[in-house]
Design an enzyme around this catalytic site. Structure first.
Site, short mmCIF file in Angstrom:
data_model
loop_
_atom_site.label_atom_id
_atom_site.label_comp_id
_atom_site.label_asym_id
_atom_site.label_seq_id
_atom_site.Cartn_x
_atom_site.Cartn_y
_atom_site.Cartn_z
N LYS A 285 0.83 -1.22 0.00
CA LYS A 285 0.00 0.00 0.00
C LYS A 285 0.86 1.26 0.00
CE LYS A 285 -4.13 -2.06 2.08
NZ LYS A 285 -3.66 -3.39 2.55
N ASP A 288 3.10 7.56 -1.12
CA ASP A 288 3.91 8.76 -0.93
C ASP A 288 4.24 9.39 -2.28
OD1 ASP A 288 5.59 10.71 0.31
OD2 ASP A 288 6.04 9.29 1.91
O1 S5P Z 1 -9.59 -2.69 1.65
C1 S5P Z 1 -8.81 -3.58 1.93
C2 S5P Z 1 -7.66 -3.80 1.20
C3 S5P Z 1 -6.83 -4.85 1.55
S1 S5P Z 1 -5.52 -5.20 0.52
N1 S5P Z 1 -9.07 -4.42 2.96
C4 S5P Z 1 -8.27 -5.43 3.33
O2 S5P Z 1 -8.58 -6.17 4.26
N2 S5P Z 1 -7.08 -5.64 2.63
C5 S5P Z 1 -6.10 -6.67 3.06
O3 S5P Z 1 -6.72 -7.94 2.91
C6 S5P Z 1 -5.69 -6.58 4.51
O4 S5P Z 1 -4.52 -5.82 4.65
C7 S5P Z 1 -5.47 -8.02 4.88
O5 S5P Z 1 -4.15 -8.39 4.57
C8 S5P Z 1 -6.41 -8.79 4.00
C9 S5P Z 1 -7.71 -9.20 4.66
O6 S5P Z 1 -7.48 -10.10 5.69
P1 S5P Z 1 -8.68 -10.86 6.46
O7 S5P Z 1 -7.97 -11.66 7.50
O8 S5P Z 1 -9.57 -9.82 7.03
O9 S5P Z 1 -9.35 -11.71 5.40
#
Ligand code: S5P
Length: 454
Positions: A285, A288
């Site tokens: 993510k 910057d």
């Molecule tokens: O909006 C987002 C974008 C991402 S990349 N919401 C998210 O949850 N993620 C990522 O997806 C978050 O950083 C994590 O690594 C993963 C979701 O994990 P979970 O355990 O909640 O399924």
């Protein structure tokens, strides 16, 4: 001494010429190098080999290669001295028999150093790398006898390659001038020529083929599942991959949460990606200015650019972020965060639309978008705005809808897929389950059922 001898001998045999020449690119040049004949002069060949050995012996690589034809015999002798195995890439595509593009015995996941005689634009290095990379061999270090290019070293460095030239043009000219092989006028004519800003000869990079590879993997593995492997140690990390790799197309990492991170982690992850057939996606993510993200991507302890096929990028800083990350970079791509899954996030419709616009403009380095929605209707509405050919990856997915304690929102696999997701990103739904293999298979099958019916 060796260096001076080498250049003077090249001049003796007519391998360095002066006058007016037209290069392959159509550009005019007051000098010309043609090193092909040097292999017939044992003293010159020997010196070339020695110079290269001195330059590269401390670098870290498993194999040596030379770009046919001139550099191949040179590489053979270097390989012999350094006691390294030799491999090389076929010059022409073979259309019959075994279609091996790389000749020799090698192991996937290893590193090869490549030797060439001359570098003019850097294009041949990019081309040859693609051939090796396709076969699972990493090519980072290149050694060339003479770099006569217009700043190829810097351009290649931006693309993640290290160029180790024995000579740059200035030094060649200096040696010839101090030994009275060229006149003062000739030397200054060449200096003037090299100081002219030649029109930008950017190395052509192909990035969006990564989108294609991901789509192929989806079809091949009949899976839309991206595993979000947010564990804090290497042991768990690789154990979970071993249990789930058949069911996933990509592993998404947060490399900065691995407590026992070391270089071996990257080496092993890359080997795993090849042998277990998945892509790598570092969810960094970036957010910057271009100049900073460029450094964050390339440097530090994680050196993300070296190993991750895809990264996540925030569009909020503007286009400069993509220019900083990807200018001159080959074989890497990104997903832009268009609508996050966290409750109360500030990404409104207007923001999301602008992210899609930016991603469309940079589709060679943007493979798609991270989009979450709470209902399939809402997702469908956003999906319809996504430029053709780009992908929608949806995080915040579980078998049951709900929320965690810190605002993560979950939608079901069915809603995500019916809403048009190309892939679902699942973390705790799999890694917190006591049977990751079984549950990954279930996520995969549930998603694929809907996807394949579309
Ligand atoms: O909006 C987002 C974008 C991402 S990349 N919401 C998210 O949850 N993620 C990522 O997806 C978050 O950083 C994590 O690594 C993963 C979701 O994990 P979970 O355990 O909640 O399924």
């Amino acid at each position: 001494m060796k260096k001076e001898f080498f250049i003077l001998r090249l001049h003796d045999i007519g391998a360095i010429k002066f006058g007016e020449f037209t290069l392959k690119s159509g550009k005019k040049s007051p000098f010309y190098f043609d090193l092909r004949d040097m292999i017939s002069y044992p003293d010159i060949l020997n010196t070339a080999v020695n110079l290269i050995v001195d330059k590269i012996e401390d670098l870290d690589f498993d194999y040596i290669s030379g770009i046919p034809y001139t550099a191949l015999p040179i590489a053979t002798l270097v390989a012999d001295i350094l006691d390294k195995p030799l491999i090389y890439a076929r010059k022409e595509e073979k259309s019959y028999g075994t279609k091996n593009t790389i000749i020799g015995k090698f192991e996937k996941g290893s590193k090869c150093l490549i030797i060439d005689d001359l570098i003019t634009s850097g294009e041949s290095i990019i081309e040859i790398s693609e051939k090796f990379n396709k076969e699972g061999i990493e090519t980072i270090d290149f050694s060339v006898l003479i770099d006569r290019s217009d700043n190829a070293k810097q351009k290649l460095s931006n693309a993640g390659f290290n160029l180790h030239p024995i000579f740059e043009l200035d030094e060649v000219i200096k040696i010839l001038r101090t030994n009275n092989r060229i006149t003062k006028q000739r030397a200054s004519q060449i200096k003037k020529y090299t100081n002219v800003k030649h029109e930008k000869t950017d190395i052509k990079v192909k990035n969006n083929h990564l989108t294609k590879i991901l789509k192929q993997k989806i079809e091949q593995k009949k899976s839309n599942l991206i595993l979000s492997l947010d564990v804090d140690n290497q042991k768990d990390f690789f154990e979970i991959i071993d249990k789930t790799y058949k069911h996933i197309v990509m592993v998404k990492t947060h490399v900065d949460i691995i407590n026992d991170f070391d270089e071996n982690f990257i080496k092993k992850l890359k080997e795993y990606a090849i042998t277990r057939n998945f892509m790598i996606f570092e969810d960094r993510k970036f957010a910057d200015i271009g100049n900073t993200v460029q450094k964050q991507y390339k440097n530090g302890i994680y050196k993300i650019k070296q190993w991750s096929n895809f990264i996540t990028v925030h569009a909020s800083p503007g286009e400069g972020i993509l220019q900083g990350l990807f200018s001159g970079v080959v074989n890497r791509s990104s997903f832009l965060l268009a609508k996050m899954s966290s409750k109360g996030n500030l990404m409104n419709d207007n923001y999301t639309r602008q992210v899609f616009e930016m991603g469309k403009k940079y589709s060679d380095v943007v493979s798609g978008y991270i989009v979450h929605a709470n209902t399939k209707e809402e997702l469908q509405r956003l999906k319809n705005k996504i430029p053709k050919g780009q992908l929608l990856l949806m995080p915040g997915v579980k078998l049951k809808a709900g929320e965690d304690a810190t605002g993560q929102q979950y939608t079901t696999v069915e809603d995500a897929m019916q809403g048009g997701a190309d892939c679902i990103i699942v973390g705790r739904g799999i890694i917190a389950n006591n049977n990751p293999e079984k549950i990954a298979k279930e996520y995969k099958e549930r998603a694929w059922k809907i996807y394949s019916n579309k």
